[in-house]
Design a protein around this motif. Structure first.
Motif, PDB file in Angstrom:
ATOM      1  N   VAL A   4       0.836  -1.208   0.000  1.00 42.89           N
ATOM      2  CA  VAL A   4       0.000   0.000   0.000  1.00 42.89           C
ATOM      3  C   VAL A   4       0.867   1.253   0.000  1.00 42.89           C
ATOM      4  CG1 VAL A   4      -1.688   1.334   1.314  1.00 42.89           C
ATOM      5  CG2 VAL A   4      -1.974  -1.119   1.091  1.00 42.89           C
ATOM      6  N   VAL A   5       1.896   1.267   0.867  1.00 45.06           N
ATOM      7  CA  VAL A   5       2.714   2.479   0.959  1.00 45.06           C
ATOM      8  C   VAL A   5       3.487   2.713  -0.336  1.00 45.06           C
ATOM      9  CG1 VAL A   5       4.660   3.554   2.148  1.00 45.06           C
ATOM     10  CG2 VAL A   5       2.863   2.442   3.462  1.00 45.06           C
ATOM     11  N   LEU A   6       4.102   1.649  -0.877  1.00 40.74           N
ATOM     12  CA  LEU A   6       4.909   1.839  -2.093  1.00 40.74           C
ATOM     13  C   LEU A   6       4.048   2.247  -3.284  1.00 40.74           C
ATOM     14  CD1 LEU A   6       7.599  -0.978  -2.011  1.00 40.74           C
ATOM     15  CD2 LEU A   6       7.920   1.504  -1.838  1.00 40.74           C
ATOM     16  N   ILE A   7       2.949   1.517  -3.495  1.00 38.41           N
ATOM     17  CA  ILE A   7       2.122   1.818  -4.668  1.00 38.41           C
ATOM     18  C   ILE A   7       1.511   3.210  -4.549  1.00 38.41           C
ATOM     19  CG2 ILE A   7       0.116   1.120  -6.034  1.00 38.41           C
ATOM     20  CD1 ILE A   7       0.633  -1.757  -5.143  1.00 38.41           C
ATOM     21  N   SER A   8       0.980   3.526  -3.374  1.00 36.66           N
ATOM     22  CA  SER A   8       0.335   4.842  -3.286  1.00 36.66           C
ATOM     23  C   SER A   8       1.368   5.968  -3.300  1.00 36.66           C
ATOM     24  CB  SER A   8      -0.580   4.937  -2.066  1.00 36.66           C
ATOM     25  OG  SER A   8       0.056   4.521  -0.910  1.00 36.66           O
ATOM     26  N   LEU A   9       2.577   5.678  -2.844  1.00 35.71           N
ATOM     27  CA  LEU A   9       3.630   6.697  -2.905  1.00 35.71           C
ATOM     28  C   LEU A   9       4.007   6.986  -4.365  1.00 35.71           C
ATOM     29  CD1 LEU A   9       5.252   8.322  -0.837  1.00 35.71           C
ATOM     30  CD2 LEU A   9       7.050   6.619  -0.987  1.00 35.71           C
ATOM     31  N   LEU A  10       4.196   5.906  -5.156  1.00 39.65           N
ATOM     32  CA  LEU A  10       4.561   6.095  -6.568  1.00 39.65           C
ATOM     33  C   LEU A  10       3.433   6.763  -7.346  1.00 39.65           C
ATOM     34  CD1 LEU A  10       6.504   2.833  -7.441  1.00 39.65           C
ATOM     35  CD2 LEU A  10       7.379   5.177  -7.346  1.00 39.65           C
ATOM     36  N   LEU A  11       2.210   6.246  -7.154  1.00 36.42           N
ATOM     37  CA  LEU A  11       1.052   6.862  -7.814  1.00 36.42           C
ATOM     38  C   LEU A  11       0.912   8.319  -7.392  1.00 36.42           C
ATOM     39  CD1 LEU A  11      -1.952   4.344  -7.728  1.00 36.42           C
ATOM     40  CD2 LEU A  11      -1.065   5.585  -9.702  1.00 36.42           C
ATOM     41  N   GLY A  12       1.048   8.536  -6.093  1.00 40.47           N
ATOM     42  CA  GLY A  12       0.914   9.892  -5.559  1.00 40.47           C
ATOM     43  C   GLY A  12       1.938  10.827  -6.167  1.00 40.47           C
ATOM     44  N   LEU A  13       3.178  10.325  -6.349  1.00 39.39           N
ATOM     45  CA  LEU A  13       4.227  11.152  -6.950  1.00 39.39           C
ATOM     46  C   LEU A  13       3.861  11.509  -8.386  1.00 39.39           C
ATOM     47  CD1 LEU A  13       7.052  12.424  -6.880  1.00 39.39           C
ATOM     48  CD2 LEU A  13       8.004  10.223  -7.551  1.00 39.39           C
ATOM     49  N   GLY A  14       3.430  10.499  -9.149  1.00 36.73           N
ATOM     50  CA  GLY A  14       3.051  10.742 -10.536  1.00 36.73           C
ATOM     51  C   GLY A  14       1.934  11.761 -10.637  1.00 36.73           C
ATOM     52  N   ILE A  15       0.917  11.597  -9.802  1.00 38.30           N
ATOM     53  CA  ILE A  15      -0.232  12.500  -9.869  1.00 38.30           C
ATOM     54  C   ILE A  15       0.149  13.895  -9.378  1.00 38.30           C
ATOM     55  CG2 ILE A  15      -2.594  12.866  -9.055  1.00 38.30           C
ATOM     56  CD1 ILE A  15      -2.766   9.770  -8.841  1.00 38.30           C
ATOM     57  N   ALA A  16       1.012  13.948  -8.379  1.00 33.45           N
ATOM     58  CA  ALA A  16       1.467  15.257  -7.899  1.00 33.45           C
ATOM     59  C   ALA A  16       2.202  15.997  -9.016  1.00 33.45           C
ATOM     60  CB  ALA A  16       2.372  15.092  -6.673  1.00 33.45           C
ATOM     61  N   LEU A  17       3.028  15.256  -9.789  1.00 34.73           N
ATOM     62  CA  LEU A  17       3.743  15.889 -10.911  1.00 34.73           C
ATOM     63  C   LEU A  17       2.738  16.402 -11.951  1.00 34.73           C
ATOM     64  CD1 LEU A  17       6.735  13.418 -11.305  1.00 34.73           C
ATOM     65  CD2 LEU A  17       6.892  15.835 -10.682  1.00 34.73           C
ATOM     66  N   LEU A  18       1.678  15.601 -12.200  1.00 31.66           N
ATOM     67  CA  LEU A  18       0.652  16.035 -13.156  1.00 31.66           C
ATOM     68  C   LEU A  18      -0.051  17.300 -12.675  1.00 31.66           C
ATOM     69  CD1 LEU A  18      -1.227  12.777 -14.260  1.00 31.66           C
ATOM     70  CD2 LEU A  18       0.089  14.329 -15.700  1.00 31.66           C
ATOM     71  N   LEU A  19      -0.306  17.348 -11.371  1.00 30.84           N
ATOM     72  CA  LEU A  19      -1.081  18.472 -10.835  1.00 30.84           C
ATOM     73  C   LEU A  19      -0.208  19.679 -10.520  1.00 30.84           C
ATOM     74  CD1 LEU A  19      -3.719  16.859  -8.467  1.00 30.84           C
ATOM     75  CD2 LEU A  19      -4.017  17.805 -10.736  1.00 30.84           C
ATOM     76  N   ASP A  20       1.099  19.506 -10.620  1.00 33.37           N
ATOM     77  CA  ASP A  20       1.989  20.626 -10.344  1.00 33.37           C
ATOM     78  C   ASP A  20       1.968  21.635 -11.497  1.00 33.37           C
ATOM     79  OD1 ASP A  20       3.922  22.038  -8.840  1.00 33.37           O
ATOM     80  OD2 ASP A  20       5.483  21.279 -10.182  1.00 33.37           O
ATOM     81  N   ARG A  21       1.533  21.156 -12.664  1.00 33.37           N
ATOM     82  CA  ARG A  21       1.492  22.039 -13.832  1.00 33.37           C
ATOM     83  C   ARG A  21       0.215  22.874 -13.808  1.00 33.37           C
ATOM     84  NH1 ARG A  21      -0.169  19.183 -17.077  1.00 33.37           N
ATOM     85  NH2 ARG A  21       0.471  20.097 -19.048  1.00 33.37           N
TER      86      ARG A  21
END
Lengths: 281, 317
Positions: B102-119
């Motif tokens: 749970v921690v690894l998958i949501s961390l990676l997904l969270g990072l990807g989505i954070a990068l998408l939403l940073d724009r």
């Protein structure tokens, strides 16, 4: 020269930008979809709620909500409100002075104290559950909302101390010194120098504590019965009902989540600051 | 600001140069400084440490509420029974798997989505609000939603979508029976990805933008900027979200209790201990399991805390 370079990269970004923005929208929709589905189902009649393929366009009705409210959820919702609000107030009352002692005029070894607070969060709840249960049984505090309030306070206090400390640490020492040189007393300094800086911090700490208390299940399930039952415990009544009343289950889940959803949406930025223990400037 | 610059030198002169602040502090008195800390500290010790002492004592006792007459000293029996018990070992394994996944998958997904939403893009605020929603649904409600409205083999949304796409002959898997642990993990990833995303997005938005723009103008590629500037800046935030996520996911009870009721090999330690104590009323054994969990947690936490201490290094105080 540098002008052309920026224009080129700007164009390149815009090209891929549309795709990335689209992707962001798709991902966001996927994440919110289950909740939207829950909302839609809650407004369907039971026979339409349990259809395969899904009956998306089925007529809307309030039957799910009616049967949920008929099952008597109000006492448990009132208990949840009492426990969450009172424990949040207690947390702030205890955490603010502590955070003050750990930041503005730090005591010796303040990092050790900070780690002690955090380490209590790592102590698995289940390891303390039995003694607390036995204590409650012995003192007649089982099924008493005050026991939950005390436990929720201990559950959220470490987080609040961490958050408030990092907010207080942003008050520049120079200003405090200036205030003391100008002859301002402790109360006055707190009110006119510290309070404006930390009020948003207190708000976000309170929000997080409220959410975690509202959501808590394990303590509430073990330590409450009929009188002090909280809303999440009320929801567990649906765990074994094999989705026979899907619309009712969805209505119940949505209503119980509503306070947290409203608070969370209204204070998104505070939520972010709070979740990162105030580490975000 | 002018008050500030005027007051500082005079304060310095009054107290003597280097130790101005520390002399001030000493004057206030140690106790005056400690007093505000004490209520919180005492409260935490009484409510969290005392019960644990009782747990340790109970863990060395024979104590089953069903057999009150047989209460007595048991030595290390409980520990031996817990550690040799196949169920407990399975629960330890499940806890590790569940938390790590749970921690690894949501961390990676969270990072990807954070990068998408940073724009910057149209509707960024709406997308962020949509993303946060799973985190704001009460965990029991979320688990009920996954169990009944999504995973259900007869009328759940997943199989409904399959019927929609592939017609009447569509496969209709029983998600929870086929993949019980992954069913729990998936529901938890959905709940925790927003949490990771929020912290990482805040981290991304605290990056010094001028430096990154300068790097771009100097010809650094997007990947280079991410690898050598963004990622190091995010390290603290990644560590913090992994630590906080682990603290909460390790202790997960709601999802396991609701989705599978600990069946089909998904009982994690919190659920197992809950059962040993609440259903089986074996207080001694539940306590021993609790003590073992705490020892395990302390070992892991020691490493975790060391990495969080980097949060302090950034501050001058």
């Amino acid at each position: 020269m540098s002008n052309t370079v920026t224009i080129v990269t700007g164009k390149k970004r815009r090209g891929g930008g549309v795709a990335l923005s689209g992707l962001a929208w798709i991902v966001g929709t996927l994440f919110v979809l289950p909740v939207l589905w829950m909302a839609l189902t809650s407004f369907h009649a039971e026979e339409d709620a349990a259809k395969n393929p899904p009956a998306v366009a089925a007529p809307l009705t309030l039957d799910g909500y009616r049967s949920f409210f008929d099952s008597g959820p109000w006492p448990s919702i009132a208990n949840s409100l009492t426990a969450s609000i009172l424990s949040t107030v207690l947390v702030i009352l205890l955490a603010f002075p502590a955070a003050y002692a750990l930041s503005i005029k730090p005591v010796k070894k303040w990092t050790d104290v900070m780690f002690f607070f955090l380490s209590t969060k790592m102590l698995p709840v289940v390891a303390g559950l039995l003694p607390i249960y036995l204590f409650a049984q012995f003192t007649g505090l089982l099924d008493n909302i005050w026991l939950l309030i005390v436990l929720y306070t201990s559950m959220n206090l470490p987080i609040a101390v961490w958050m408030l400390r990092s907010f207080l640490a942003e008050v520049p020492v120079e200003i405090l010194e200036a205030a003391s040189v100008d002859g301002a007393g402790l109360i006055r300094t707190l009110r006119s120098v510290v309070a404006p800086v930390v009020t948003p911090g207190i708000a976000s700490a309170a929000l997080i504590c409220f959410i975690f208390s509202w959501n808590e299940l394990l303590f509430a399930r073990v330590l409450t019965g009929t009188v002090a039952q909280t809303a999440p415990v009320f929801l567990t009544g649906f765990v074994t009902s094999q989705g026979l009343f899907l619309a009712k289950v969805c209505a119940a889940s949505l209503v119980v989540s509503l306070p947290v959803l409203i608070a969370g949406f209204a204070a998104q930025d505070k939520l972010v600051q709070g979740l990162s223990l105030g580490a975000v400037k | 600001m002018s008050v500030d610059t005027e007051a500082r030198p005079s304060g310095r002169h009054a107290a003597g140069p280097p130790g101005s602040q520390s002399t001030m502090l000493r004057k206030t008195g140690d106790w005056a400084r400690r007093a505000p800390l004490l209520p919180a500290l005492i409260f935490m010790i009484v409510v969290t440490q005392l019960p644990f002492v009782v747990t340790i004592i109970t863990s060395f006792m024979d104590w089953n509420a069903y057999y009150p007459d047989e209460r007595g000293f048991a030595g290390i029996d409980n520990f031996r029974r817990v550690l040799t018990d196949a169920n407990t070992r399975q629960a330890i394994l499940v806890t590790i798997l569940l938390t790590a996944a749970v921690v690894l998958i949501s961390l990676l997904l969270g990072l990807g989505i954070a990068l998408l939403l940073d724009r910057r893009f149209r509707g960024r605020g709406i997308v962020r609000t949509m993303m946060i929603t799973p985190f704001l649904v009460v965990p029991v409600a979320a688990a009920l939603l996954w169990k009944h409205a999504l995973y259900n083999p007869e009328y759940g949304l997943f199989n409904g979508l399959l019927t929609w796409i592939f017609g009447d002959n569509a496969p209709q898997p029983d998600w929870i029976s086929n993949q019980p642990l992954w069913s729990v993990i998936f529901a938890l990833v959905w709940q925790w990805t927003p949490f990771m995303m929020l912290i990482l997005l805040a981290g991304l938005q605290s990056r010094p933008l001028d430096v990154i723009e300068a790097a771009g103008i100097d010809g650094a590629s997007q990947w280079d900027i991410f690898r050598y500037m963004t990622l190091p800046h995010l390290r603290q935030y990644l560590e913090l979200s992994a630590l906080l996520g682990s603290i909460y996911v390790v202790q997960n009870f709601d999802a396991v209790f609701t989705i599978t009721s600990g069946g089909l090999g998904t009982a994690n330690l919190p659920y197992t201990i809950y059962q040993t104590f609440y259903t089986a009323h074996d207080y001694g054994r539940a306590s021993a399991a609790g003590v073992i969990v705490v020892i395990g947690t302390i070992i892991i936490a020691t490493f975790a805390l060391r990495s969080v201490s980097s949060l302090f290094k950034e501050e001058g105080r």
